[in-house]
Design a protein around this motif. Sequence first.
Motif, mmCIF file in Angstrom:
data_model
loop_
_atom_site.group_PDB
_atom_site.id
_atom_site.type_symbol
_atom_site.label_atom_id
_atom_site.label_comp_id
_atom_site.label_asym_id
_atom_site.label_seq_id
_atom_site.Cartn_x
_atom_site.Cartn_y
_atom_site.Cartn_z
ATOM 1 N N THR A 160 -3.932 23.909 -24.155
ATOM 2 C CA THR A 160 -4.483 23.883 -22.800
ATOM 3 C C THR A 160 -5.840 24.581 -22.706
ATOM 4 O O THR A 160 -6.717 24.146 -21.946
ATOM 5 C CB THR A 160 -3.507 24.527 -21.805
ATOM 6 N N LYS A 161 -6.044 25.661 -23.478
ATOM 7 C CA LYS A 161 -7.336 26.361 -23.426
ATOM 8 C C LYS A 161 -8.442 25.482 -23.989
ATOM 9 O O LYS A 161 -9.528 25.370 -23.392
ATOM 10 C CB LYS A 161 -7.266 27.677 -24.194
ATOM 11 N N ASP A 165 -11.556 24.219 -21.853
ATOM 12 C CA ASP A 165 -12.934 24.555 -22.207
ATOM 13 C C ASP A 165 -13.786 23.308 -22.435
ATOM 14 O O ASP A 165 -15.000 23.319 -22.193
ATOM 15 C CB ASP A 165 -12.969 25.423 -23.465
ATOM 16 N N LYS A 171 -9.795 24.335 -16.121
ATOM 17 C CA LYS A 171 -9.678 25.522 -16.967
ATOM 18 C C LYS A 171 -8.504 26.415 -16.611
ATOM 19 O O LYS A 171 -8.026 27.179 -17.449
ATOM 20 C CB LYS A 171 -10.970 26.342 -16.904
ATOM 21 N N GLY A 173 -5.572 25.602 -16.259
ATOM 22 C CA GLY A 173 -4.374 25.154 -16.961
ATOM 23 C C GLY A 173 -3.216 24.821 -16.066
ATOM 24 O O GLY A 173 -2.118 24.519 -16.545
ATOM 25 N N LYS A 297 -1.211 28.746 -25.760
ATOM 26 C CA LYS A 297 -0.806 28.080 -24.531
ATOM 27 C C LYS A 297 -0.932 26.568 -24.734
ATOM 28 O O LYS A 297 -1.997 26.084 -25.122
ATOM 29 C CB LYS A 297 -1.688 28.517 -23.357
#
Length: 434
Positions: A160-161, A165, A171, A173, A297
């Motif tokens: 997810t990061k 990004d 961002k 998430g 994550k």
Amino acid sequence: MKGRYLSLAASGAVLCLTAVTLTGCGSLESLTGDNEVTLRVVAADYGDNPQNSSTGYWKDLAAAFEKDNPNVHVEVSVYSWSEVDAKVAEMVKAGKAPDIAQIGAYADYAEADKLYTVDELLSVNTEADFLAPLADAGKVKRVQYGMPFVASTRLLFYNTKLLGDAGVIPKDGATPWQPKSWADLEAAAKKLKAANVPTPFAVPLGREEAQAESMMWMLSGGGGYTDNEESYQIDSPENVKAFEFLRDRMVGQGLTGSVEPGKLDRQAAFDAFTRGEVGMLNGHPTLLKQAGGKGVKFGMVQMPTVDGTDHSTMGVADWVMAFKNGHKKESGKFLDHLYSAKNVTTFTNKYDLLPVTTSGYRAMEASTGGSAAQLRTFLTALPNSKLYPVGKKSWAGVSEDVKENIGKVVQPGGQPAKVLEDIATSARKADGDR
């Protein structure tokens, strides 16, 4: 499941134990007695260290069964996944087959007429409790010999990061990603590449599990290893199109990282994902703990399809079988015990695997503890999943052929149609197709 897919356990159990005997008998020789029967059971170990070995589960299972059936002794030997199939093969060859084996494949023994059929063993309620696609996968020539033990499906994992990004998702998430088609995967991978992610989409077609990664792409393209009549269709137009997409749109545009897919093994791809170096990859439930343990994550979604329409997802199962040793009644009773909802869920909860029965499925659906919420995403896909053609005696050889050659199709200049035709021709010959 080993070659099948690391045997559902995380590369299962490199326990260096030769065997663990659970009843204190110390050997596989039957006890003697006028009214006593000893069931010899061989099982695989799903733990990855001595502390979480499967031996404890089987010890408790056997003790509970013996309490209710005092004239039946259950002697269980647990071997690591790296040796259990070979151990059973040795026993069978020596004329000392176990009564029950929980291993990776059953078709060879069924073809050799060494197994009881499922309807000879189980109560009607137990037999009817198996999830339909898993029961069907346990059949040879429409007769069920293999009983699924535990199962898994595959989902698309994403970091997810990294996606946040790269601008693929917000961002924060908080909004789950919902790709529908291969075009969505390609677009996301391009954004990840632009954001300097080392491997936007990992495609492990190395020997460890090439047959699994291949099947996921085949199914999402509307193809698969076999057609509805279970004849090999490895060279179908749908399968060719899937590998042309990988060759041209993913590998060809530099979206699969620096290691070519044919040399990338599944665990290496998983390890890179847990290091935060991979944006997307196909994974099974063991990646939940591996990634979570590293603080990554991630989200999980169904593998998108070629055009956004629904297609079958991939399922995997390990198998139980009962050999014709004259203990049909006792084996059947033990198997009914093994497949009770309580015993099924005890094992699947311990190893983050999926139940193979309707009662176990419902119990997991209702569960709220541990990793149940994440596992339910895998569970939802299970009833409509498609498994390897494990009922074919030829499958082991076909799987090996895929592992050896499939990486060639996505190399620059690779020829998917030719490679798939060669694999399919050999498969049909081995299977006796006309």
